[in-house]
Scaffold this motif. Structure first.
Motif, PDB file in Angstrom:
ATOM      1  N   LEU A 148       0.825  -1.206   0.000  1.00  0.00           N
ATOM      2  CA  LEU A 148       0.000   0.000   0.000  1.00  0.00           C
ATOM      3  C   LEU A 148       0.860   1.258   0.000  1.00  0.00           C
ATOM      4  CD1 LEU A 148      -2.891   1.172   0.180  1.00  0.00           C
ATOM      5  CD2 LEU A 148      -2.661   1.063   2.679  1.00  0.00           C
ATOM      6  N   THR A 149       1.950   1.246   0.742  1.00  0.00           N
ATOM      7  CA  THR A 149       2.781   2.439   0.878  1.00  0.00           C
ATOM      8  C   THR A 149       3.870   2.542  -0.181  1.00  0.00           C
ATOM      9  OG1 THR A 149       4.174   1.268   2.490  1.00  0.00           O
ATOM     10  CG2 THR A 149       2.378   2.626   3.359  1.00  0.00           C
ATOM     11  N   GLN A 150       4.274   1.389  -0.762  1.00  0.00           N
ATOM     12  CA  GLN A 150       5.416   1.422  -1.682  1.00  0.00           C
ATOM     13  C   GLN A 150       5.071   0.983  -3.105  1.00  0.00           C
ATOM     14  OE1 GLN A 150       8.805  -0.639   0.020  1.00  0.00           O
ATOM     15  NE2 GLN A 150       8.309   0.065   2.075  1.00  0.00           N
ATOM     16  N   SER A 151       4.159   0.044  -3.250  1.00  0.00           N
ATOM     17  CA  SER A 151       3.829  -0.480  -4.589  1.00  0.00           C
ATOM     18  C   SER A 151       2.330  -0.704  -4.721  1.00  0.00           C
ATOM     19  CB  SER A 151       4.590  -1.791  -4.846  1.00  0.00           C
ATOM     20  OG  SER A 151       5.969  -1.645  -4.656  1.00  0.00           O
ATOM     21  N   PRO A 152       1.519   0.351  -4.586  1.00  0.00           N
ATOM     22  CA  PRO A 152       0.062   0.155  -4.596  1.00  0.00           C
ATOM     23  C   PRO A 152      -0.471  -0.488  -5.875  1.00  0.00           C
ATOM     24  CG  PRO A 152       0.653   2.481  -4.804  1.00  0.00           C
ATOM     25  CD  PRO A 152       1.891   1.759  -4.426  1.00  0.00           C
ATOM     26  N   SER A 153       0.275  -0.371  -6.978  1.00  0.00           N
ATOM     27  CA  SER A 153      -0.191  -0.973  -8.229  1.00  0.00           C
ATOM     28  C   SER A 153      -0.263  -2.498  -8.142  1.00  0.00           C
ATOM     29  CB  SER A 153       0.716  -0.570  -9.393  1.00  0.00           C
ATOM     30  OG  SER A 153       2.042  -1.036  -9.180  1.00  0.00           O
ATOM     31  N   GLU A 154       0.424  -3.079  -7.160  1.00  0.00           N
ATOM     32  CA  GLU A 154       0.390  -4.527  -6.981  1.00  0.00           C
ATOM     33  C   GLU A 154      -0.831  -4.996  -6.199  1.00  0.00           C
ATOM     34  OE1 GLU A 154       4.040  -6.430  -5.865  1.00  0.00           O
ATOM     35  OE2 GLU A 154       5.247  -4.754  -6.613  1.00  0.00           O
ATOM     36  N   LEU A 155      -1.617  -4.046  -5.708  1.00  0.00           N
ATOM     37  CA  LEU A 155      -2.876  -4.365  -5.050  1.00  0.00           C
ATOM     38  C   LEU A 155      -4.010  -4.229  -6.052  1.00  0.00           C
ATOM     39  CD1 LEU A 155      -2.421  -2.338  -1.737  1.00  0.00           C
ATOM     40  CD2 LEU A 155      -2.320  -4.838  -1.958  1.00  0.00           C
ATOM     41  N   GLU A 156      -5.059  -5.013  -5.888  1.00  0.00           N
ATOM     42  CA  GLU A 156      -6.212  -4.816  -6.758  1.00  0.00           C
ATOM     43  C   GLU A 156      -6.814  -3.447  -6.467  1.00  0.00           C
ATOM     44  OE1 GLU A 156      -9.752  -7.020  -4.196  1.00  0.00           O
ATOM     45  OE2 GLU A 156      -9.033  -7.927  -6.058  1.00  0.00           O
ATOM     46  N   GLU A 157      -7.505  -2.906  -7.436  1.00  0.00           N
ATOM     47  CA  GLU A 157      -7.960  -1.514  -7.362  1.00  0.00           C
ATOM     48  C   GLU A 157      -8.775  -1.236  -6.105  1.00  0.00           C
ATOM     49  OE1 GLU A 157     -10.310   1.774 -10.154  1.00  0.00           O
ATOM     50  OE2 GLU A 157      -9.946  -0.281 -10.881  1.00  0.00           O
ATOM     51  N   ASP A 158      -9.579  -2.190  -5.677  1.00  0.00           N
ATOM     52  CA  ASP A 158     -10.445  -1.981  -4.524  1.00  0.00           C
ATOM     53  C   ASP A 158      -9.659  -1.795  -3.231  1.00  0.00           C
ATOM     54  OD1 ASP A 158     -13.010  -1.788  -3.362  1.00  0.00           O
ATOM     55  OD2 ASP A 158     -12.836  -3.844  -2.631  1.00  0.00           O
ATOM     56  N   LEU A 159      -8.372  -2.163  -3.233  1.00  0.00           N
ATOM     57  CA  LEU A 159      -7.549  -2.077  -2.030  1.00  0.00           C
ATOM     58  C   LEU A 159      -6.576  -0.906  -2.064  1.00  0.00           C
ATOM     59  CD1 LEU A 159      -6.715  -5.871  -1.566  1.00  0.00           C
ATOM     60  CD2 LEU A 159      -8.507  -4.545  -0.435  1.00  0.00           C
ATOM     61  N   ARG A 160      -6.559  -0.136  -3.135  1.00  0.00           N
ATOM     62  CA  ARG A 160      -5.649   1.001  -3.242  1.00  0.00           C
ATOM     63  C   ARG A 160      -6.305   2.229  -2.618  1.00  0.00           C
ATOM     64  NH1 ARG A 160      -4.595   0.349  -9.695  1.00  0.00           N
ATOM     65  NH2 ARG A 160      -4.203  -1.909  -9.664  1.00  0.00           N
ATOM     66  N   VAL A 161      -6.191   2.343  -1.319  1.00  0.00           N
ATOM     67  CA  VAL A 161      -6.843   3.423  -0.597  1.00  0.00           C
ATOM     68  C   VAL A 161      -5.894   4.604  -0.435  1.00  0.00           C
ATOM     69  CG1 VAL A 161      -8.367   1.835   0.603  1.00  0.00           C
ATOM     70  CG2 VAL A 161      -6.177   2.457   1.637  1.00  0.00           C
ATOM     71  N   ASP A 162      -6.472   5.766  -0.165  1.00  0.00           N
ATOM     72  CA  ASP A 162      -5.711   6.988   0.051  1.00  0.00           C
ATOM     73  C   ASP A 162      -5.184   6.996   1.483  1.00  0.00           C
ATOM     74  OD1 ASP A 162      -4.710   9.535   0.254  1.00  0.00           O
ATOM     75  OD2 ASP A 162      -6.649  10.550   0.062  1.00  0.00           O
ATOM     76  N   LEU A 163      -3.864   6.957   1.629  1.00  0.00           N
ATOM     77  CA  LEU A 163      -3.293   6.901   2.966  1.00  0.00           C
ATOM     78  C   LEU A 163      -3.672   8.116   3.813  1.00  0.00           C
ATOM     79  CD1 LEU A 163      -1.614   4.675   1.515  1.00  0.00           C
ATOM     80  CD2 LEU A 163       0.304   5.354   2.963  1.00  0.00           C
ATOM     81  N   ALA A 164      -3.852   9.254   3.179  1.00  0.00           N
ATOM     82  CA  ALA A 164      -4.171  10.480   3.917  1.00  0.00           C
ATOM     83  C   ALA A 164      -5.556  10.436   4.556  1.00  0.00           C
ATOM     84  CB  ALA A 164      -4.067  11.693   2.988  1.00  0.00           C
ATOM     85  N   THR A 165      -6.417   9.566   4.060  1.00  0.00           N
ATOM     86  CA  THR A 165      -7.764   9.463   4.629  1.00  0.00           C
ATOM     87  C   THR A 165      -8.006   8.083   5.233  1.00  0.00           C
ATOM     88  OG1 THR A 165      -8.683   8.827   2.465  1.00  0.00           O
ATOM     89  CG2 THR A 165      -8.703  11.174   3.026  1.00  0.00           C
ATOM     90  N   THR A 166      -6.917   7.419   5.604  1.00  0.00           N
ATOM     91  CA  THR A 166      -7.002   6.061   6.139  1.00  0.00           C
ATOM     92  C   THR A 166      -6.384   6.000   7.528  1.00  0.00           C
ATOM     93  OG1 THR A 166      -6.895   5.097   3.921  1.00  0.00           O
ATOM     94  CG2 THR A 166      -6.321   3.652   5.751  1.00  0.00           C
ATOM     95  N   ALA A 167      -7.012   5.241   8.409  1.00  0.00           N
ATOM     96  CA  ALA A 167      -6.485   4.987   9.747  1.00  0.00           C
ATOM     97  C   ALA A 167      -6.366   3.479   9.945  1.00  0.00           C
ATOM     98  CB  ALA A 167      -7.388   5.595  10.812  1.00  0.00           C
ATOM     99  N   ILE A 168      -5.574   3.101  10.945  1.00  0.00           N
ATOM    100  CA  ILE A 168      -5.291   1.690  11.196  1.00  0.00           C
ATOM    101  C   ILE A 168      -5.732   1.304  12.605  1.00  0.00           C
ATOM    102  CG2 ILE A 168      -3.380   0.096  11.691  1.00  0.00           C
ATOM    103  CD1 ILE A 168      -1.924   1.245   9.296  1.00  0.00           C
ATOM    104  N   PHE A 169      -6.352   0.146  12.691  1.00  0.00           N
ATOM    105  CA  PHE A 169      -6.607  -0.472  13.995  1.00  0.00           C
ATOM    106  C   PHE A 169      -5.890  -1.812  14.009  1.00  0.00           C
ATOM    107  CE2 PHE A 169      -8.561  -3.142  17.106  1.00  0.00           C
ATOM    108  CZ  PHE A 169      -8.706  -2.290  18.190  1.00  0.00           C
ATOM    109  N   ALA A 170      -5.112  -2.077  15.064  1.00  0.00           N
ATOM    110  CA  ALA A 170      -4.338  -3.319  15.120  1.00  0.00           C
ATOM    111  C   ALA A 170      -4.467  -3.971  16.487  1.00  0.00           C
ATOM    112  CB  ALA A 170      -2.864  -3.046  14.811  1.00  0.00           C
ATOM    113  N   SER A 171      -4.972  -5.186  16.486  1.00  0.00           N
ATOM    114  CA  SER A 171      -5.030  -6.002  17.692  1.00  0.00           C
ATOM    115  C   SER A 171      -4.142  -7.220  17.458  1.00  0.00           C
ATOM    116  CB  SER A 171      -6.476  -6.435  17.975  1.00  0.00           C
ATOM    117  OG  SER A 171      -6.541  -7.284  19.095  1.00  0.00           O
ATOM    118  N   PRO A 172      -2.826  -7.059  17.641  1.00  0.00           N
ATOM    119  CA  PRO A 172      -1.881  -8.130  17.292  1.00  0.00           C
ATOM    120  C   PRO A 172      -1.916  -9.258  18.318  1.00  0.00           C
ATOM    121  CG  PRO A 172      -0.737  -6.353  18.380  1.00  0.00           C
ATOM    122  CD  PRO A 172      -2.156  -5.886  18.213  1.00  0.00           C
ATOM    123  N   PRO A 173      -1.404 -10.419  17.945  1.00  0.00           N
ATOM    124  CA  PRO A 173      -1.236 -11.479  18.949  1.00  0.00           C
ATOM    125  C   PRO A 173      -0.224 -11.039  19.994  1.00  0.00           C
ATOM    126  CG  PRO A 173      -0.154 -12.061  16.878  1.00  0.00           C
ATOM    127  CD  PRO A 173      -0.946 -10.822  16.602  1.00  0.00           C
TER     128      PRO A 173
END
Length: 265
Positions: A148-173
């Protein structure tokens, strides 16, 4: 990397209805099933590992409320980095604006590495009526962020989101229930991903980290400059703390550093 549609439940997916069906080491968690998922009897499915890490629904609801308050209103996409069996992704998809009707997020992306676990998440989201509102990704969430941050073209179009309008939630193991024995949990030893590894991957965006309740606050504070505020909230169920969440603003010097959002945090 691509999104996936409905995955089939497997023999690793369980909906136990009697205590005798439950492995002995999971019986205390199963007895709390209605706290974890009040809709359990409607057909909630879990993998065995999921019982250790799933966010109880009351906690998921409150932390999503806090998460929405932490991020800027223009953050319209959220990525759940460790979807598990769907506890947090469901609450994120159900979040609304103040009118109580308009979805808070235009897109919720839920990433899970294990196919059986993701199948449970999709099943559980369907019970809450939000399965179709979530974009499901089967794969490594760190690889996803890298693309997403380095090679967004390798993601399908539906997953190429705008980082400036995106937030992350992470509940790691957290490396299993052993963390409970530590008076102060050393986040540098958390397995398989420690605190610095998580923050380095996510620092370009506002992110929330769901961590053990005894996590070392000093280690969290060191993630950002002294003039940047981190909000840390303890979440309790029936008077007992279940976890803490650190709400961390995007780094100003990151790829999508946003000074306006920094000042709001």
């Amino acid at each position: 990397m691509k999104s996936v549609k409905k995955l089939p439940l497997t023999d690793q997916c369980h909906h136990w209805t009697h205590l005798g069906e439950v492995p002995w080491d999971l019986q205390k968690y199963w007895q709390q099933r209605y706290t974890i998922f009040p809709t359990y009897d409607d057909g909630i499915y879990m993998t065995e590992d999921a019982w250790y890490g799933v966010t109880p629904e009351p906690v998921a609801i409150y932390l999503v409320y806090d998460f929405v308050g932490f991020i800027s209103p223009r953050k319209r996409t959220v990525i759940d980095m460790f979807a598990g069996v769907g506890g947090n992704a469901i609450s994120l998809a159900m979040a609304t604006e103040e009118d109580g009707y308009t979805p808070r997020f235009d897109k919720v992306i839920a990433i899970e590495l294990d196919a059986a676990t993701l199948a449970c998440a999709q099943n559980n989201a369907a019970i809450y009526g939000v399965e179709s509102k979530i974009t499901w990704v089967l794969g490594d969430s760190f690889k996803f962020i890298e693309l997403l941050t380095q090679s967004p073209s390798e993601l399908e179009e539906d997953l190429r989101v705008d980082l400036a309008t995106t937030a992350i939630f992470a509940s790691p193991p957290w490396g299993g229930p052993g963390y409970k024995t530590d008076e102060i949990f050393d986040l540098s030893t958390m397995e398989p991903y420690n605190l610095v590894t998580l923050h380095e991957a996510y620092k370009a965006m506002d992110h929330a980290l769901y961590l053990p309740r005894t996590s070392d606050l000093r280690q969290i504070a060191k993630l950002v400059p002294d003039n940047v505020k981190i909000d840390v909230v303890q979440y309790c169920v029936e008077g007992a703390s279940k976890a803490m969440v650190a709400y961390i603003p995007a780094a100003v010097d990151g790829p999508v550093g946003d000074t306006a959002d920094q000042s709001m945090s």
